[in-house]
Design a protein around this motif. Structure first.
Motif, PDB file in Angstrom:
ATOM      1  N   ASN A   1      41.151  27.536  31.094  1.00 32.93           N
ATOM      2  CA  ASN A   1      42.309  26.666  30.944  1.00 32.93           C
ATOM      3  C   ASN A   1      42.578  25.925  32.249  1.00 32.93           C
ATOM      4  O   ASN A   1      41.931  26.166  33.278  1.00 32.93           O
ATOM      5  N   ASP A   2      43.553  25.039  32.198  1.00 29.18           N
ATOM      6  CA  ASP A   2      43.807  24.125  33.312  1.00 29.18           C
ATOM      7  C   ASP A   2      44.123  24.853  34.617  1.00 29.18           C
ATOM      8  O   ASP A   2      43.490  24.614  35.659  1.00 29.18           O
ATOM      9  N   LYS A   3      45.081  25.752  34.601  1.00 32.58           N
ATOM     10  CA  LYS A   3      45.474  26.455  35.825  1.00 32.58           C
ATOM     11  C   LYS A   3      44.359  27.357  36.349  1.00 32.58           C
ATOM     12  O   LYS A   3      44.117  27.444  37.554  1.00 32.58           O
ATOM     13  N   GLY A   4      43.683  28.037  35.419  1.00 34.96           N
ATOM     14  CA  GLY A   4      42.613  28.929  35.823  1.00 34.96           C
ATOM     15  C   GLY A   4      41.465  28.195  36.488  1.00 34.96           C
ATOM     16  O   GLY A   4      40.955  28.621  37.532  1.00 34.96           O
TER      17      GLY A   4
ATOM     18  N   TRP B   1      22.073  25.267  49.568  1.00 35.03           N
ATOM     19  CA  TRP B   1      22.532  26.433  48.814  1.00 35.03           C
ATOM     20  C   TRP B   1      24.005  26.292  48.419  1.00 35.03           C
ATOM     21  O   TRP B   1      24.476  26.966  47.498  1.00 35.03           O
ATOM     22  N   ASN B   2      24.746  25.461  49.116  1.00 35.04           N
ATOM     23  CA  ASN B   2      26.193  25.387  48.902  1.00 35.04           C
ATOM     24  C   ASN B   2      26.600  25.050  47.465  1.00 35.04           C
ATOM     25  O   ASN B   2      27.551  25.634  46.940  1.00 35.04           O
ATOM     26  N   PRO B   3      25.935  24.083  46.804  1.00 35.11           N
ATOM     27  CA  PRO B   3      26.334  23.796  45.422  1.00 35.11           C
ATOM     28  C   PRO B   3      26.250  25.004  44.496  1.00 35.11           C
ATOM     29  O   PRO B   3      27.134  25.216  43.658  1.00 35.11           O
ATOM     30  N   ALA B   4      25.187  25.804  44.656  1.00 36.42           N
ATOM     31  CA  ALA B   4      25.040  26.989  43.806  1.00 36.42           C
ATOM     32  C   ALA B   4      26.116  28.019  44.125  1.00 36.42           C
ATOM     33  O   ALA B   4      26.688  28.645  43.219  1.00 36.42           O
ATOM     34  N   ILE B   5      26.401  28.201  45.414  1.00 31.73           N
ATOM     35  CA  ILE B   5      27.436  29.165  45.822  1.00 31.73           C
ATOM     36  C   ILE B   5      28.799  28.726  45.291  1.00 31.73           C
ATOM     37  O   ILE B   5      29.539  29.522  44.701  1.00 31.73           O
ATOM     38  N   GLY B   6      29.138  27.464  45.503  1.00 32.00           N
ATOM     39  CA  GLY B   6      30.430  26.948  45.043  1.00 32.00           C
ATOM     40  C   GLY B   6      30.570  26.983  43.540  1.00 32.00           C
ATOM     41  O   GLY B   6      31.645  27.302  43.008  1.00 32.00           O
ATOM     42  N   CYS B   7      29.474  26.669  42.825  1.00 28.67           N
ATOM     43  CA  CYS B   7      29.507  26.683  41.357  1.00 28.67           C
ATOM     44  C   CYS B   7      29.715  28.103  40.832  1.00 28.67           C
ATOM     45  O   CYS B   7      30.534  28.330  39.934  1.00 28.67           O
ATOM     46  N   ALA B   8      28.969  29.061  41.393  1.00 27.01           N
ATOM     47  CA  ALA B   8      29.088  30.452  40.941  1.00 27.01           C
ATOM     48  C   ALA B   8      30.495  30.995  41.194  1.00 27.01           C
ATOM     49  O   ALA B   8      31.099  31.620  40.307  1.00 27.01           O
ATOM     50  N   LEU B   9      31.028  30.738  42.382  1.00 27.22           N
ATOM     51  CA  LEU B   9      32.381  31.207  42.704  1.00 27.22           C
ATOM     52  C   LEU B   9      33.414  30.581  41.765  1.00 27.22           C
ATOM     53  O   LEU B   9      34.326  31.267  41.285  1.00 27.22           O
ATOM     54  N   THR B  10      33.278  29.290  41.507  1.00 27.73           N
ATOM     55  CA  THR B  10      34.237  28.593  40.644  1.00 27.73           C
ATOM     56  C   THR B  10      34.180  29.118  39.212  1.00 27.73           C
ATOM     57  O   THR B  10      35.222  29.333  38.577  1.00 27.73           O
TER      58      THR B  10
ATOM     59  N   TYR C   1      37.156  31.639  35.563  1.00 26.55           N
ATOM     60  CA  TYR C   1      37.246  32.340  34.279  1.00 26.55           C
ATOM     61  C   TYR C   1      38.243  33.492  34.371  1.00 26.55           C
ATOM     62  O   TYR C   1      39.065  33.697  33.471  1.00 26.55           O
ATOM     63  N   ILE C   2      38.168  34.253  35.473  1.00 24.72           N
ATOM     64  CA  ILE C   2      39.107  35.373  35.665  1.00 24.72           C
ATOM     65  C   ILE C   2      40.546  34.865  35.748  1.00 24.72           C
ATOM     66  O   ILE C   2      41.462  35.417  35.118  1.00 24.72           O
ATOM     67  N   ALA C   3      40.732  33.785  36.517  1.00 29.12           N
ATOM     68  CA  ALA C   3      42.079  33.214  36.656  1.00 29.12           C
ATOM     69  C   ALA C   3      42.598  32.697  35.322  1.00 29.12           C
ATOM     70  O   ALA C   3      43.802  32.785  35.028  1.00 29.12           O
ATOM     71  N   SER C   4      41.716  32.180  34.492  1.00 25.04           N
ATOM     72  CA  SER C   4      42.122  31.681  33.172  1.00 25.04           C
ATOM     73  C   SER C   4      42.646  32.820  32.300  1.00 25.04           C
ATOM     74  O   SER C   4      43.556  32.628  31.475  1.00 25.04           O
ATOM     75  N   MET C   5      42.075  34.009  32.477  1.00 25.98           N
ATOM     76  CA  MET C   5      42.573  35.169  31.740  1.00 25.98           C
ATOM     77  C   MET C   5      43.997  35.520  32.190  1.00 25.98           C
ATOM     78  O   MET C   5      44.840  35.930  31.377  1.00 25.98           O
ATOM     79  N   LEU C   6      44.265  35.334  33.474  1.00 26.91           N
ATOM     80  CA  LEU C   6      45.602  35.630  33.999  1.00 26.91           C
ATOM     81  C   LEU C   6      46.622  34.594  33.541  1.00 26.91           C
ATOM     82  O   LEU C   6      47.812  34.900  33.403  1.00 26.91           O
TER      83      LEU C   6
END
Length: 533
Positions: free
Chosen positions: A422-425, A450-459, A464-469
């Motif tokens: 969702n938007d906030k997550g 490597w930065n794009p892969a690191i940033g993409c994985a973290l996001t 996804y976790i934040a969207s659950m919250l």
């Protein structure tokens, strides 16, 4: 000093660009004409324009300089371009095409909301201003060396010309001038190759043989060293994410392909551009190998000076003018595209959304004023940000934009492939992904690729976790499902809307265009392996 003939060639080229801008833009009547050419462009000029935008003056000058110092290994940065185009052909482009947006970031609000849209718009502005500024730097550097004028005089000249024909003709001027600029660029490249071989009095294969003996043709490095840029793993993982963001979710490329008459035209242009971009980039690196033999491996203060030095010292009258026009062509083909897209995104995602009181189209006069403001900003970025760089401009720019590429890509992937995001997550994931990427890159000395892969994985993970919250802030499933890849595919199959002009328009459909692109991707590895032996 530059001759009168060379000056005349450059002037004719610049006048031609202005003339094309005026001619193709005089029939523009609506905002869709200006931003999307009425969705009526043939696929061949679109393919050439997509290629020209990516192959900027940074590649024309910085590519040979990079290869001069590191051999053919920098090709690994671009090797996953066809893989990203494969993903665009078979997954993301059918979705964006069906939604029929003008700005790709409009999609983010349809699926998520205004916060995610604003964040992806912000990263686009940051990335684009850095890129376009670097693209102006190279031709300005050449003209500075030729004329002795300071950058603060040369830069405005280059930018003003690019702005002028872009404003006069809109996206049609961008595409058709890019076609001419690609022709000029190819001519310049082959002129430099021919004369370079002539000056060292050796054949092409003999010259390449010397480069091979010096280890310059070793491109496949399978070390898992996160501090190195041109390794197999860095290019495959980080490079793929970087190029997916660029070809699937960046306004500059998405806007170009959305000018096509149909999805068939889009696929044809993408397929052709995938070949053209990497073949041309490889040729530019080959120029660097030829110059390495010519200069005997001599050291230069900056890698950007290698190609410039050869051009100014060794190219004969007329050819120098063509080569300078080639550098200008490479620059302007990227500058015009970014200027048009910056203006489009500002109007569609900021001005019309937050400031325009009525729902009518933004006037051309205001569009011109916005482009002029961006021109001033670009001038400042060039003079302040790139005047003292000693590295290849390609390397510098790649590092700057890599912090945002991954989070932007991750945000779009969450929007397209999940129902729970969702938007906030996603906004939280984007912000934390960017911060986390920056910290990891600098603490552990990670290569920018490597930065794009690191940033993409973290996001993706944190978003996804934040969207659950924040699950209570989700839009209703029925409102967002059709904007996901699976949801749109199901709806299209149910409606029977699966083909157009004899080709599939479904997401997740791997057709001949996607297969050919994928085959080309693997053939590149075979070619590089053969070069090493």
């Amino acid at each position: 000093m530059i001759s009168t003939v060379d000056i005349l060639i450059i002037i004719i080229y610049l006048i031609a660009m202005l003339g094309i801008g005026y001619f193709v833009g005089k029939n523009n009547r609506t905002q869709e004409d200006f931003f999307l050419a009425g969705r009526s462009m043939p696929w061949i000029p679109i393919a050439l324009s997509v290629s020209a935008t990516m192959i900027s003056a940074n590649s024309f000058i910085g590519g040979p300089g990079w290869a001069y110092n590191e051999g053919i290994a920098p090709f690994m940065v671009n090797i996953t371009v066809p893989l990203a185009v494969f993903f665009a052909l078979s997954v993301t482009t059918p979705v964006i095409y069906r939604v029929r947006v003008t700005s790709v970031y409009e999609y983010m609000e349809y699926r998520l909301g205004h916060i995610s849209r604003n964040l992806t718009v912000a990263q686009f502005f940051i990335n684009s201003l850095i890129q376009v500024s670097s693209m102006v730097f190279i031709p300005s550097l050449i003209l500075q060396k030729l004329t002795g004028m300071p950058l603060k005089v040369v830069v405005p000249i280059v930018v003003i010309i690019s702005i002028s024909y872009t404003i006069m003709g809109g996206i049609k001027a961008v595409i058709w001038t890019d076609v001419v600029q690609m022709i000029v660029l190819w001519g310049s490249l082959f002129a430099v190759i021919f004369l370079g071989l002539k000056h060292i009095n050796m054949g092409f294969f003999e010259t390449i043989g010397m480069a091979r003996e010096a280890g310059k043709l070793k491109a496949l490095d399978f070390q898992f060293d996160i501090s190195k840029t041109n390794t197999f793993w860095a290019s495959l993982i980080g490079g793929t994410i970087m190029w997916i963001r660029y070809f699937c979710f960046d306004q500059v490329q998405v806007q170009r392909v959305l000018t096509a008459k149909s999805l068939k035209g889009i696929k044809s242009s993408f397929l052709t551009s995938a070949f053209l971009m990497n073949i041309m980039y490889f040729i530019m690196l080959t120029v660097g190998l030829i110059l390495w033999v010519y200069f005997g491996g001599r050291k230069f203060q900056t890698s950007n000076e290698i190609m410039i030095t050869y051009m100014l010292e060794k190219l004969p009258i007329g050819v120098l003018g063509l080569a300078i026009s080639g550098a200008l062509a490479a620059a302007m083909s990227s500058v015009d595209s970014l200027l048009n897209s910056l203006t489009t995104v500002f109007i569609k995602d900021i001005y019309e959304k937050y400031f325009k009181k009525d729902k009518g189209e933004t006037t051309l006069k205001l569009t011109m004023s916005i482009a002029a403001v961006f021109g001033v900003i670009i001038i400042l970025f060039v003079i302040v940000g790139f005047g003292g760089t000693v590295k290849s401009v390609l390397d510098v720019v790649g590092k700057y934009i890599s912090y945002f590429s991954g989070p932007a890509c991750g945000s779009f992937l969450l929007a397209m492939f999940t129902l729970k995001a969702n938007d906030k997550g996603v906004a939280v994931g984007f912000i934390l992904g960017t911060i986390g990427c920056f910290l990891i890159a600098n603490v552990y000395k990670v290569s920018w690729l490597w930065n794009p892969a690191i940033g993409c994985a973290l996001t993706c993970i944190l978003g996804y976790i934040a969207s659950m919250l924040f699950k209570n802030s989700c839009k209703p499933i029925n409102d967002i499902k059709e904007y996901t890849v699976n949801g749109m595919r199901e709806k299209m199959i149910k409606e029977g809307t699966i083909e157009e002009d004899g080709i599939s328009i479904l997401p997740f459909k791997i057709d001949k265009y996607a297969i050919i692109t994928l085959v080309f991707f693997f053939l590149q590895y075979i070619f590089l392996a053969l070069l090493q032996f």
